[in-house]
Design an enzyme around this catalytic site. Structure first.
Site, PDB file in Angstrom:
ATOM      1  N   CYS A   1       0.812  -1.221   0.000  1.00  0.00           N
ATOM      2  CA  CYS A   1       0.000   0.000   0.000  1.00  0.00           C
ATOM      3  C   CYS A   1       0.841   1.265   0.000  1.00  0.00           C
ATOM      4  O   CYS A   1       0.303   2.367  -0.061  1.00  0.00           O
ATOM      5  CB  CYS A   1      -0.855   0.057   1.257  1.00  0.00           C
ATOM      6  N   ASP A   2       2.141   1.118   0.146  1.00  0.00           N
ATOM      7  CA  ASP A   2       2.990   2.291   0.324  1.00  0.00           C
ATOM      8  C   ASP A   2       3.225   2.995  -1.011  1.00  0.00           C
ATOM      9  O   ASP A   2       3.502   2.345  -2.022  1.00  0.00           O
ATOM     10  CB  ASP A   2       4.324   1.837   0.919  1.00  0.00           C
TER      11      ASP A   2
END
Ligand SMILES: *Cc1c(COP(=O)(O)O)cnc(C)c1O
Length: 390
Positions: free
Chosen positions: A342-343
């Site tokens: 998700c980064d």
């Protein structure tokens, strides 16, 4: 002129495609592993690894090779190199234990990280490793405490221009300080053994070796004038591999280095060492991934794949540009390749030319043998790619 040759997307992808086809045509054994059930998978070609090691030895016969274990410490890679007679460069007790577990004699191991935990020096010296790099007086004091008869070699600083993964700002001293450190080592009972430098990883600039060898020759002479008898010159790592462009060939580096040694260190009795990591294993690995998603964001086409910069492609954020291939025909588009987490840092590459793949299609990342899985963490719960050596 063909129309395609003017199209940068075509030029870029044609290069990656030819690389992939050549890689596989020389390694038909790998074919059955190219569509694995589970991805991501790092496929390592052990025969190619052998060939590459022997190629380096063939072109640099005067040099003893110490494989830099940090590039890829998979046990089968270490075993393959150990069986060929390679030495090893290690920085931690874990790396050393792995190498020794294969029956490698500690005399075939050196440690070239100039700043080492004292517990490691102690452990390594007790295990029989006696050669350590240094680039500070503090390090000498540490070594004296736990490895009183060790041999030390000083790391000098050289420019890392033209290296995709520079290292010179962190380590290394100037010529005079190197001589002072070696003299201090002798005064404290250690053996002043030699000199080392590192041109930077993925080095495509001959000049860095020129400056390294010139400075090493200066240290050598100044040390001699002070009564220090050095024995060894270590040229570190830096041998590049092909990514999205052709790299310097090892035979050309060898030829150039030979000329430099004749010129700057003609009559000196030395032992010669190199510590390639990437140059041995980098282009013997191919990462097999799968596409997990696609999106169009503004003008940008995004592809998301099942690994990322936190799980094994960390070098992608530091300047390494991998070649990508998908087994599809069709019009080329430009893609941004996002990692699985998700980064928002997790972006593997931008402006990558590829025919459009579908979700679940395989995507191949070439030259992924070095500094990939070893960097990987389980960030966000996603695994480090498994390694399969065939
Ligand atoms: C990382 C490292 C190497 C290997 O460098 P490559 O560029 O991968 O060949 C060699 N020596 C030292 C001291 C290193 O830290």
């Amino acid at each position: 002129m063909q129309k395609e040759l003017l199209d940068p997307l075509w030029v870029q992808y044609d290069y990656a495609k030819r690389y992939f086809k050549e890689f596989i045509s020389e390694r038909e054994r790998l074919l059955p592993y190219l569509k694995p059930e589970r991805t991501p998978l790092l496929l390592i070609d052990l025969q190619g690894l052998r060939r590459r090691y022997l190629e380096v030895k063939y072109h640099m016969p005067q040099f003893k090779v110490y494989y830099a274990v940090k590039a890829n410490d998979h046990i089968e890679i270490l075993k393959t190199l150990a069986d060929l007679g390679s030495g090893f460069e290690v920085a931690s007790a874990e790396e050393l234990k792995k190498v020794l577990s294969l029956g490698v004699k500690p005399e075939r191991v050196i440690s070239s990280n100039p700043v080492k935990p004292i517990e490691f020096i102690d452990f390594a010296y007790r295990a029989g490793v006696s050669r350590f790099a240094v680039d500070s007086f503090t390090e000498i004091d540490k070594i004296v405490k736990v490895a009183s008869r060790a041999r030390v070699y000083a790391r000098i600083v050289v420019p890392n221009e033209g290296s995709d993964w520079p290292l010179s700002k962190k380590f290394g001293v100037d010529v005079d300080t190197a001589v002072d450190i070696l003299e201090y080592a002798q005064n404290r009972g250690l053996v002043p053994y030699g000199i080392t430098f590192h041109v930077g990883s993925q080095c495509n600039n001959f000049r860095n070796w020129l400056i390294g060898i010139k400075r090493a020759a200066e240290v050598w002479q100044k040390a001699r004038a002070r009564g220090l008898r050095l024995q060894m010159l270590n040229l570190g790592g830096g041998i590049p591999v092909k990514y999205t462009y052709e790299a310097l060939r090892v035979e050309d580096i060898a030829y150039y280095v030979r000329g430099l040694l004749q010129k700057f260190m003609p009559s000196l009795p030395y032992e010669l060492q190199i510590e390639p990591g990437r140059g041995i294993v980098g282009d013997q690995g191919i990462m097999v991934c799968r596409v997990i998603g696609k999106a169009k964001r503004g003008e940008e086409n995004w592809l998301y794949i099942d690994t990322g910069v936190f799980n094994g492609l960390a070098e992608a954020i530091g300047g390494i540009r991998y070649p990508f291939f998908v087994d599809k025909e069709g019009e080329l588009k430009e893609w941004t390749i996002g990692g699985i987490s998700c980064d928002s840092m997790d972006v593997i590459a931008r402006r990558v030319a590829l025919p459009e793949p579908e979700v679940e299609d395989y995507l191949y990342i070439l030259s992924a043998g070095a500094y990939t899985t070893v960097y990987g963490a389980n960030f966000n719960g996603f695994p480090v790619p498994e390694t399969l050596c065939v």
